[in-house]
Design an enzyme around this catalytic site. Structure first.
Site, short mmCIF file in Angstrom:
data_model
loop_
_atom_site.label_atom_id
_atom_site.label_comp_id
_atom_site.label_asym_id
_atom_site.label_seq_id
_atom_site.Cartn_x
_atom_site.Cartn_y
_atom_site.Cartn_z
N HIS A 83 1.06 -0.92 -0.31
CA HIS A 83 -0.22 -0.34 0.17
C HIS A 83 0.89 1.37 0.10
O HIS A 83 2.05 0.83 0.65
CB HIS A 83 -0.74 -0.16 1.69
CG HIS A 83 -1.03 0.06 2.28
ND1 HIS A 83 -0.20 1.50 3.15
CD2 HIS A 83 -0.54 -1.43 3.86
CE1 HIS A 83 0.02 0.58 4.51
NE2 HIS A 83 0.11 -0.40 4.85
N ASP A 131 5.82 1.31 7.00
CA ASP A 131 4.14 1.02 6.63
C ASP A 131 4.00 1.71 5.71
O ASP A 131 2.98 2.80 6.33
CB ASP A 131 3.32 0.88 8.13
CG ASP A 131 1.85 0.52 8.05
OD1 ASP A 131 1.53 -0.16 7.31
OD2 ASP A 131 1.32 0.91 8.58
N GLU A 153 -5.34 2.17 2.14
CA GLU A 153 -5.45 1.12 2.84
C GLU A 153 -5.60 1.48 4.68
O GLU A 153 -6.59 0.90 5.35
CB GLU A 153 -4.27 -0.22 2.62
CG GLU A 153 -3.66 -0.67 3.75
CD GLU A 153 -3.73 -1.27 5.24
OE1 GLU A 153 -3.54 -1.69 5.57
OE2 GLU A 153 -3.14 0.15 5.11
N GLU A 154 -4.63 2.77 4.75
CA GLU A 154 -5.02 2.55 6.11
C GLU A 154 -6.60 2.98 6.58
O GLU A 154 -6.17 3.44 8.06
CB GLU A 154 -4.02 3.67 6.05
CG GLU A 154 -2.82 3.15 6.60
CD GLU A 154 -1.93 2.49 6.71
OE1 GLU A 154 -2.97 1.96 8.06
OE2 GLU A 154 -0.88 2.17 7.14
N ASP A 205 2.98 -5.52 3.00
CA ASP A 205 2.95 -4.73 3.88
C ASP A 205 3.86 -5.04 5.32
O ASP A 205 3.46 -5.28 6.10
CB ASP A 205 1.23 -5.11 4.22
CG ASP A 205 1.00 -3.64 5.30
OD1 ASP A 205 1.65 -3.17 5.14
OD2 ASP A 205 -0.20 -3.40 5.49
N HIS A 265 2.43 4.29 12.13
CA HIS A 265 1.36 5.89 11.65
C HIS A 265 1.73 6.70 12.83
O HIS A 265 0.33 7.42 13.47
CB HIS A 265 -0.17 4.42 12.45
CG HIS A 265 -0.59 3.47 12.14
ND1 HIS A 265 -1.56 2.95 12.53
CD2 HIS A 265 -0.04 2.64 11.27
CE1 HIS A 265 -1.87 1.59 11.61
NE2 HIS A 265 -0.88 2.12 10.33
N1 BES Z 1 0.63 -3.28 8.19
C1 BES Z 1 -0.71 -2.00 9.29
C2 BES Z 1 -1.11 -3.97 9.40
C3 BES Z 1 -0.54 -4.74 10.71
C4 BES Z 1 0.00 -3.84 11.99
C5 BES Z 1 -0.07 -5.79 10.38
C6 BES Z 1 0.77 -4.32 12.30
C7 BES Z 1 0.77 -6.22 11.40
C8 BES Z 1 0.99 -6.26 12.59
C9 BES Z 1 -1.88 -1.52 8.24
O1 BES Z 1 -1.49 -0.54 7.44
C10 BES Z 1 -2.83 -0.91 9.17
O2 BES Z 1 -2.31 -0.46 9.68
N2 BES Z 1 -4.02 -2.02 9.18
C11 BES Z 1 -5.28 -1.50 10.13
C12 BES Z 1 -6.26 -2.41 9.29
C13 BES Z 1 -7.09 -1.32 7.92
C14 BES Z 1 -8.00 -2.15 7.51
C15 BES Z 1 -7.41 0.23 8.35
C16 BES Z 1 -4.85 -1.85 11.23
O3 BES Z 1 -4.39 -2.69 11.36
O4 BES Z 1 -5.28 -1.47 12.42
ZN ZN Z 2 -0.86 0.52 9.24
#
Ligand code: BES
Ligand code: ZN
Length: 530
Positions: free
Chosen positions: A218, A237, A271-272, A299, A376
């Site tokens: 992403h 990320d 994605e975020e 990711d 983040h």
């Molecule tokens: N890269 C993250 C996902 C992640 C974080 C995987 C930590 C494993 C460990 C991704 O960009 C993210 O932040 N995803 C969100 C969910 C999305 C549907 C908004 C999350 O996990 O909070």
């Molecule tokens: Zn993220």
């Protein structure tokens, strides 16, 4: 410590836990979105929104642990924050543009749990010369440069801001430069209903152009305490995932690689904020009937937090494709290790493809307790990761192996391998994974090898006659050499194409399993399981 406490502490560490400075208020005319979340989060989320004066809709549908709700679009960031801070886990929700989509997702999540997506083609490894040629070109510096450009020049890649769009335009031009001089490669923006587009580079397949292999990451980033204006370098990320894929694309082109199947490299927008970009693309592919045979999602690839090199995400992914991916790791990145992890309900873009019915896989940089704690935030920088892209090299290599073995075809000077069993022999089986269908002439011997580790108590090879198979093939199995009809450890010679051979306490090493054409035969598969 109770088990519950352990679980929540673990999940707390797995994600960034931002402070939520922005809590936009609901305005009457605001755009509404529909989300699906785990039912376990519902009470907490409702409570927390209520204390901020926002009333959530009643559940629109709830089934199998998943619930659909409606809420104002501006509340999505708050939703992620509530789940992170109150439930101490990854947000794991999916946003939808319509109620119909959200309701479908509830149904899909329930049935997909019972019936994972079938794989459209067989996965096997037989393209060593071309894959190795590409692997030797993977360079850390290129990956580092891409991470550096994205995280410093475009350090707010939020889906709805101009700098998020600028990042897409920049990446498009980088990819266009890589593609220059190749009329079989195109680079395009996939535009959405929000500001940031996704970017897609396509190498059209030579012999199977309608079968598509996708590699993605992403493009967007987020500063969870200030999404639209805060610094969001997102070096890990997910500039790292996009950079890993970019390097795989570069070495493929540099080696004159012409895939048999079509290969698409994707940098997803949004994605975020709920897998927006990947969901739009996967759904559009689904509605136009595109045959995607495998999706690799990268990711977060650059932070070395675990003794394991890869964490294989087992939820919202395809088990057969995961097994193929770990075989690629063992074959092409020797000396590295992997372990299984679960991410949460829908933590990244692999889940969009999985929801649309396509097989996806997501190797991750660490386990859920040992990933990068800075994501983040303003702290997700290359400097924080030691100023190098060393860790991402493994992922770029895995991406190269994935495209070389799933899309087949060849680099300059190498011969393309068969895309199915092909009757040529010399094909490698993956434990428990059925081969592609193959056919053979009378008296032909078509062989497969399976490497069996030490300490296994049983080994079984099966051939299966698939739909409209014809003729009669027999099965011959031998340790360490190709069998003949006179020399073998086991044979099975029934009058159909369905045969089985079992070996008790098999020696560790290479086992050969071959179909012998008792008469000419068609539509047979081979499988070996230890
Ligand atoms: N890269 C993250 C996902 C992640 C974080 C995987 C930590 C494993 C460990 C991704 O960009 C993210 O932040 N995803 C969100 C969910 C999305 C549907 C908004 C999350 O996990 O909070
Ligand atoms: Zn993220």
């Amino acid at each position: 410590m109770t088990l519950k406490k352990v679980v929540s502490t673990v999940a707390f560490l797995a994600c960034a836990t931002p402070a939520f400075a922005e809590a936009p208020q609901q305005s009457p005319k605001e755009k509404m979105v529909w989300i699906t979340i785990g039912s376990d989060a519902l009470a907490t989320v409702r409570e927390s929104f209520k204390s901020d004066g926002v009333e959530l809709s009643a559940p629109l549908r709830e089934k199998g642990g998943v619930v659909a709700l409606r809420l104002p679009e501006s509340q999505i960031v708050k939703l992620a924050g509530v789940i992170h801070s109150k439930l101490n886990r990854c947000a794991g929700f999916v946003a939808h543009d319509s109620e119909t989509q959200a309701l479908e997702e509830v149904e899909r999540a329930t049935t997909a749990a019972l019936a994972p997506a079938p794989s459209a083609v067989s996965y096997f490894i037989n393209n060593g010369p071309s894959v190795n040629a590409m692997l030797s070109g993977v360079a850390e510096l290129n990956i580092r440069n891409t991470i550096n450009s994205l995280s410093t020049n475009y350090n707010n890649r939020y889906y709805n801001v101009q700098s998020g769009k600028d990042a897409a335009t920049w990446l498009q031009s980088q990819w266009t430069t890589i593609a220059s001089g190749r009329s079989d490669i195109s680079v395009a923006l996939f535009t959405h209903t929000w500001t940031q587009p996704s970017v897609i580079a396509t190498i059209t397949g030579t012999t199977l152009p309608n079968e598509v292999v996708v590699l993605g990451g992403h493009l967007d980033s987020i500063n969870q305490s200030s999404p639209t204006t805060g610094k969001a370098p997102g070096a890990d990320d997910d500039a790292s995932g996009v950079a890993s894929i970019t390097e795989a694309f570069r070495v493929a082109v540099a080696n004159g690689y012409k895939p048999a199947r079509t290969v698409k490299f994707m940098a997803y927008a949004g994605e975020e904020v709920g897998l927006y970009g990947s969901k739009a693309i996967a759904n559009s592919f689904k509605s136009s009937g595109v045959n995607v045979v495998g999706v690799l999602q990268l990711d977060m690839t650059n932070y070395k937090g675990s003794s394991y090199d890869f964490g294989m995400v087992t939820d919202n992914t395809n088990a057969t494709l995961n097994s193929f991916t770990t075989s690629l790791i063992s074959t092409y990145i020797p000396g590295t290790t992997y372990t299984n992890i679960t991410c949460g309900y829908a933590c990244s873009d692999h889940a969009s493809w999985y929801s649309a019915g396509y097989p996806s896989t997501m190797p991750f940089e660490a386990t859920m307790t040992t990933d990068n704690p800075q994501i983040h935030t303003t702290g997700d920088t290359l400097t924080y990761m030691g100023g190098t892209a060393t860790n991402s090299v493994k992922f770029a290599k895995l991406a190269v192996s994935f495209l070389g073995e799933l899309a087949k075809g060849a680099t300059t000077g190498n011969t393309p391998p068969p895309t199915d069993g092909g009757g040529t022999g010399g094909n490698t089986l993956t434990n428990g994974v059925e081969s592609a269908q193959y056919s053979g002439a009378k008296s032909s011997m078509t062989c497969w090898t399976l490497t069996v580790p030490s300490g296994k108590t049983s080994l079984v090879f099966n051939t299966a006659g698939k739909t409209s198979n014809t003729g009669d093939s027999d099965l011959y199995v031998r340790f360490n050499a190709e069998p003949t009809t006179g020399t073998y450890n086991c044979k099975s010679e029934g009058s159909t194409n369905t045969e089985s051979c079992s070996v008790t306490n098999p020696s560790a090493g290479t086992w050969y399993a071959c179909s012998y054409g008792y008469s000419a035969y068609t539509n047979v598969t081979m499988k070996g399981t230890y």
